[in-house]
Every structure is written in C-alpha cells, then in structure tokens.
Design a protein around this motif. Structure first.
Motif, mmCIF file in Angstrom:
data_model
loop_
_atom_site.group_PDB
_atom_site.id
_atom_site.type_symbol
_atom_site.label_atom_id
_atom_site.label_comp_id
_atom_site.label_asym_id
_atom_site.label_seq_id
_atom_site.Cartn_x
_atom_site.Cartn_y
_atom_site.Cartn_z
ATOM 1 N N TRP A 50 8.581 6.637 53.307
ATOM 2 C CA TRP A 50 7.702 7.334 54.259
ATOM 3 C C TRP A 50 7.715 8.824 53.931
ATOM 4 O O TRP A 50 8.486 9.594 54.507
ATOM 5 C CB TRP A 50 8.185 7.114 55.694
ATOM 6 C CG TRP A 50 8.242 5.666 56.073
ATOM 7 C CD1 TRP A 50 7.201 4.787 56.119
ATOM 8 C CD2 TRP A 50 9.412 4.926 56.470
ATOM 9 N NE1 TRP A 50 7.636 3.535 56.517
ATOM 10 C CE2 TRP A 50 8.985 3.597 56.738
ATOM 11 C CE3 TRP A 50 10.761 5.244 56.613
ATOM 12 C CZ2 TRP A 50 9.871 2.597 57.149
ATOM 13 C CZ3 TRP A 50 11.640 4.251 57.021
ATOM 14 C CH2 TRP A 50 11.196 2.956 57.289
ATOM 15 N N SER A 51 6.870 9.231 53.023
ATOM 16 C CA SER A 51 6.927 10.588 52.475
ATOM 17 C C SER A 51 6.695 11.676 53.512
ATOM 18 O O SER A 51 7.194 12.792 53.367
ATOM 19 C CB SER A 51 5.912 10.738 51.343
ATOM 20 O OG SER A 51 4.594 10.502 51.822
ATOM 21 N N SER A 52 5.920 11.389 54.553
ATOM 22 C CA SER A 52 5.577 12.424 55.538
ATOM 23 C C SER A 52 6.323 12.280 56.858
ATOM 24 O O SER A 52 6.368 13.225 57.652
ATOM 25 C CB SER A 52 4.068 12.409 55.815
ATOM 26 O OG SER A 52 3.341 12.686 54.639
ATOM 27 N N THR A 53 6.884 11.104 57.114
ATOM 28 C CA THR A 53 7.497 10.866 58.429
ATOM 29 C C THR A 53 8.952 10.423 58.336
ATOM 30 O O THR A 53 9.527 10.004 59.341
ATOM 31 C CB THR A 53 6.692 9.803 59.206
ATOM 32 O OG1 THR A 53 6.632 8.602 58.416
ATOM 33 C CG2 THR A 53 5.279 10.289 59.502
ATOM 34 N N TRP A 54 9.554 10.513 57.119
ATOM 35 C CA TRP A 54 10.933 10.047 56.984
ATOM 36 C C TRP A 54 11.892 10.781 57.894
ATOM 37 O O TRP A 54 12.896 10.217 58.356
ATOM 38 C CB TRP A 54 11.404 10.146 55.535
ATOM 39 C CG TRP A 54 11.397 11.540 54.959
ATOM 40 C CD1 TRP A 54 10.422 12.103 54.203
ATOM 41 C CD2 TRP A 54 12.428 12.534 55.105
ATOM 42 N NE1 TRP A 54 10.762 13.394 53.860
ATOM 43 C CE2 TRP A 54 11.986 13.677 54.398
ATOM 44 C CE3 TRP A 54 13.657 12.567 55.748
ATOM 45 C CZ2 TRP A 54 12.757 14.842 54.328
ATOM 46 C CZ3 TRP A 54 14.432 13.724 55.682
ATOM 47 C CH2 TRP A 54 13.968 14.846 54.982
ATOM 48 N N TRP A 55 11.595 12.052 58.180
ATOM 49 C CA TRP A 55 12.497 12.838 59.026
ATOM 50 C C TRP A 55 12.547 12.285 60.445
ATOM 51 O O TRP A 55 13.598 12.331 61.095
ATOM 52 C CB TRP A 55 12.087 14.303 59.016
ATOM 53 C CG TRP A 55 10.733 14.571 59.617
ATOM 54 C CD1 TRP A 55 9.517 14.473 59.000
ATOM 55 C CD2 TRP A 55 10.473 14.967 60.962
ATOM 56 N NE1 TRP A 55 8.505 14.783 59.875
ATOM 57 C CE2 TRP A 55 9.069 15.106 61.076
ATOM 58 C CE3 TRP A 55 11.280 15.238 62.067
ATOM 59 C CZ2 TRP A 55 8.459 15.487 62.277
ATOM 60 C CZ3 TRP A 55 10.682 15.619 63.255
ATOM 61 C CH2 TRP A 55 9.281 15.734 63.339
ATOM 62 N N PHE B 164 13.014 18.632 56.632
ATOM 63 C CA PHE B 164 11.793 18.134 55.990
ATOM 64 C C PHE B 164 10.954 19.289 55.448
ATOM 65 O O PHE B 164 10.509 19.273 54.289
ATOM 66 C CB PHE B 164 10.986 17.321 57.011
ATOM 67 C CG PHE B 164 9.611 16.930 56.533
ATOM 68 C CD1 PHE B 164 9.449 15.902 55.621
ATOM 69 C CD2 PHE B 164 8.487 17.602 56.993
ATOM 70 C CE1 PHE B 164 8.176 15.550 55.182
ATOM 71 C CE2 PHE B 164 7.226 17.258 56.560
ATOM 72 C CZ PHE B 164 7.060 16.225 55.642
ATOM 73 N N ILE B 165 10.756 20.312 56.270
ATOM 74 C CA ILE B 165 9.970 21.477 55.847
ATOM 75 C C ILE B 165 10.665 22.183 54.688
ATOM 76 O O ILE B 165 10.034 22.571 53.695
ATOM 77 C CB ILE B 165 9.779 22.447 57.031
ATOM 78 C CG1 ILE B 165 8.929 21.792 58.125
ATOM 79 C CG2 ILE B 165 9.146 23.762 56.575
ATOM 80 C CD1 ILE B 165 8.907 22.565 59.431
ATOM 81 N N ARG C 186 10.392 20.391 51.291
ATOM 82 C CA ARG C 186 9.060 20.545 50.710
ATOM 83 C C ARG C 186 8.917 21.895 50.005
ATOM 84 O O ARG C 186 8.214 22.015 49.001
ATOM 85 C CB ARG C 186 7.996 20.409 51.803
ATOM 86 C CG ARG C 186 7.779 18.983 52.304
ATOM 87 C CD ARG C 186 7.274 18.103 51.165
ATOM 88 N NE ARG C 186 7.056 16.731 51.545
ATOM 89 C CZ ARG C 186 5.888 16.215 51.901
ATOM 90 N NH1 ARG C 186 4.801 16.990 51.946
ATOM 91 N NH2 ARG C 186 5.780 14.941 52.207
ATOM 92 N N TYR D 224 12.420 11.562 45.315
ATOM 93 C CA TYR D 224 13.440 12.593 45.453
ATOM 94 C C TYR D 224 14.564 12.377 44.443
ATOM 95 O O TYR D 224 15.137 11.286 44.370
ATOM 96 C CB TYR D 224 14.000 12.579 46.874
ATOM 97 C CG TYR D 224 13.056 13.190 47.889
ATOM 98 C CD1 TYR D 224 13.072 14.560 48.138
ATOM 99 C CD2 TYR D 224 12.153 12.403 48.595
ATOM 100 C CE1 TYR D 224 12.215 15.131 49.064
ATOM 101 C CE2 TYR D 224 11.292 12.959 49.522
ATOM 102 C CZ TYR D 224 11.325 14.326 49.753
ATOM 103 O OH TYR D 224 10.465 14.892 50.656
#
Length: 408
Positions: free
Chosen positions: A168-173, A303-304, A307, A316
């Motif tokens: 989940w590249s955008s919501t893994w956090w 997460f931020i 990136r 990763y």
C-alpha cells in the motif's frame, strides 16, 4: 539509493541537539538545592541522591548520543546504503532475505554499541550503590532473554512493515499505525501473563492484613480488585515499588516483595491506594488512547519524511530500516517532555485520589520520604530535567501536593 538530508531532518536534529545540550548541562550543573528539601531530607541524603541520579543521567544521554551519531553516520554517510547493497548481493537478490539480513546486521551492531552502557548501568552501577542483588550470571540470563524476545518480535515487525509499505504505497502508514494500536492493546492484555512471568515470579498476597487493606480500599473506591500480586523483586534489587498493569481479566496490582518486607503497613496501604487510584481513574485506558493518537501522528510524519528522504522509494530498499530506526530514536527523545507531562498529570491525580481513599496524608508523605531515601532519588532535580524526563513528579512536589490534598 542514498538518503537525502532535508529541512525536516535538520529541524528534528537541531531540536534533539538543543535538548541534549540542555540535558547534559543541567545534569552536570544542577544548581542549588531547594531549601524545602532539607525539611524532609538530610544534606547527605540530598547529596547521595544527586550523585546517583547524575550517574544514571550521564549514562542515558551518552547512550542516546552514541546511538544517534552512529545511525546518522550510517544513514547520511552512505554506510547504510552500502550495507544494503551487500545484503542484497549476499541474499542472491531475494528481497525478503536482504531485508532480514540488513535487519539482523543492524540489530547486532546496535546491541554491541549499547551493551557497555546497559551492563554498567544495570549491573555495575547498581552494585556500587548497593541496589543489585544479582550475580553476573543471572544478569546475563535476563539480558539474553530480553534480547531474544526483542529479536523475534522486531524481526516479525520488520517483515510486516516492509510488506505493508510495498503493498500500500500511499496508505501503509495508516495500516502500520492501526496495527501498532491493536498491538498496544493486545500487549496490555498479554504482557502481565505472558512476558512478565519470564523474568519474575508472581504470587497472590498471602498476608491477611494486606488482604484486608485491599478489600477496604476497593470498597471505598467502588472497584472490583481481583488480583493483588507480590513480585519477587528482591532477586534483583533492594529497591521497592508497586505498579498497576493489564486490561480486563489481566488487570492486577503488583507489589514488590521489598515493599512488603521493608516498609510499615501504613506505607504499603498508601502504595496500594495509589495504584488503585490509577485503576479507578482509568489511567491505562487514557494512556493507551493518547498513545494511539500519537502513533497515527508519528507514522504520518514518517510517511512524509520517507518520501522526501528516498528519491525512488518503491520498492523500499533494506536500508530504509536504518532511516526508520533513526527517526523513531529522535522522535522518541524529542517528544519526551510531552509524554512525561501526561504521565506526571496522571500520577498527581492518583496521589490525590489515594489520599481521599486512605484519609491518611501523613502515611502518603512518609511513603514518599522513605521511598525517595532508599531508592536514592534526586530530591531537588533541576526544572529542565523534571520537565524533560520525569514520568513522576519529584518527591518534594508530591509531598507538597499531598499536603494540599489533605486540607479540608
């Protein structure tokens, strides 16, 4: 893939550097002793408490700075990326294998770096001040148990982390924060009955006088106290303590055998009342709630930051783990004042409720005096050290507050 230093990293590092310098300064130069401290404690007791606390604080900040400098060197000096490439080559290009190899290599390095601080602080220093009752063999057994448990749980966590990050590249956090939140709740249930017995023996209180005290206080507090256990703390230390732990059917008040054996009954009653007050005020639930909120904030920041730190993060690379470790090490240190502020507020509330339950403020004050004296607490700590690192109010503050609570 070399990690990039950016404005967020610089801000965190500068804040941590400032806190570290202030912590070190006030450890070395704590200032004058508060006059009120000498109302309850002798000058020798104050001096001994300061010396013992200074040694512990110097060990803590030294260990933290050594780990921080090492991880900064690894991450931004190119060593983590080089180790990552070596792990990928050694694993034959197997992604999961390279992750686990990197994790294991870094785990061993950090354990090796921190071992002298751990050994000196928890063994030699405690023997020097007359607290430790362990021999070297028993200490190593405890250390290896703890290290083995940490290795297994951390390895499982790393595998799940990298799996979720790549899935989940955008919501893994969000997934990680939710998983950690569930884990904290499960751990609160299981830790007292699964992990704690690996290190200590717990038996129900068999002293009729203590049982009667518990029954009396539970009726006043209007809470069902099912388990009050005695822990064999004396196998490791002469220090006395008590704590409240668990959720649901695993909730229990734990008393050190050193407390029961070496303290008068009214002091034990004050200690039981304090832990029962934590139970009555729902402090474990409140603490878990705050931790869960904080978890989502911290994972979102991570997460931020990832990136911005890794140019092309997908998938990763193994050395992402070193970046994550560095982040959590710095954030945990920088957020210490906030975490400890919440804890101190709950401790003050527990003191207030405990005095109401017992109606015996002098006993609560005697407990603070004797505990602080025997445990060699710093009886006049600098304001910054209190604000930054104290999870409990210092003894003098607690004594003054207990006196206020007892007034009609």
């Amino acid at each position: 893939m070399q990690p990039r230093l950016n404005i967020i990293w610089l801000g965190i590092i500068l804040l941590v550097g400032l806190f570290s310098l202030l912590y070190l300064w006030f450890t070395l130069f704590p200032g004058q002793v508060l006059p009120d401290a000498l109302k309850y404690f002798s000058a020798e007791q104050v001096d001994q408490g300061r010396k013992y606390s200074r040694a512990q604080q110097l060990l803590f900040i030294s260990s933290f700075l050594v780990q921080t400098i090492f991880l900064l060197w690894m991450v931004f000096g190119g060593r983590a990326a080089a180790l990552s490439r070596w792990c990928q080559k050694l694993s034959g290009g197997n992604y999961l294998g390279s992750i686990l190899l990197f994790f294991l290599a870094l785990w061993i390095l950090l354990r090796f770096i921190n071992l002298p601080f751990t050994l000196y602080g928890s063994y030699f220093l405690q023997h020097h001040w007359g607290f430790s009752t362990q021999n070297m063999g028993a200490w190593w057994i405890d250390y290896l148990k703890s290290a083995g448990l940490d290795l297994i749980l951390s390895a499982i966590g790393v595998v799940l982390l990298f799996w979720s990050m790549n899935r989940w590249s955008s919501t893994w956090w969000l997934a990680c924060a939710a998983f950690i939140s569930v884990w904290m709740i499960v751990q609160s249930f299981l830790w007292p009955v699964v992990v704690s017995p690996l290190f200590n023996r717990f038996v129900p209180v068999d002293n009729p006088e203590i049982s009667a005290i518990v029954h009396e206080l539970s009726q006043k507090a209007q809470i069902p106290v099912e388990q009050v256990l005695v822990m064999d703390a004396s196998r490791r230390t002469t220090k006395a303590n008590a704590y409240f732990t668990g959720l649901g059917h695993t909730k229990r008040i734990v008393l050190y055998d050193t407390l029961l054996n070496n303290y008068p009954t009214d002091a034990v009653k004050a200690a039981v009342a304090h832990e029962m007050a934590h139970w009555r005020q729902g402090h474990i639930i409140k603490g878990l709630t705050l931790s869960i909120i904080g978890s989502f904030v911290i994972w979102g920041l991570l997460f931020i930051l990832l990136r911005l730190t890794l140019p092309t993060p997908m998938p990763y690379p193994p050395h992402t783990w070193a970046i994550i470790l560095l982040f959590f090490l710095l954030i945990s240190f920088a957020s210490s004042p906030l975490q400890n502020s919440f804890s101190r507020n709950m401790e003050e509330e527990a003191d207030r409720v405990a005095v109401k339950l017992t109606g015996d403020a002098p006993a609560a004050i005697r407990l603070q005096i004797v505990l602080s004296t025997k445990n060699l607490s710093d009886l006049s700590p600098p304001t910054f050290i209190q604000w930054f690192s104290y999870s409990h109010p210092p003894a003098l503050t607690r004594i003054n507050l207990i006196q206020q609570y007892s007034k009609p």
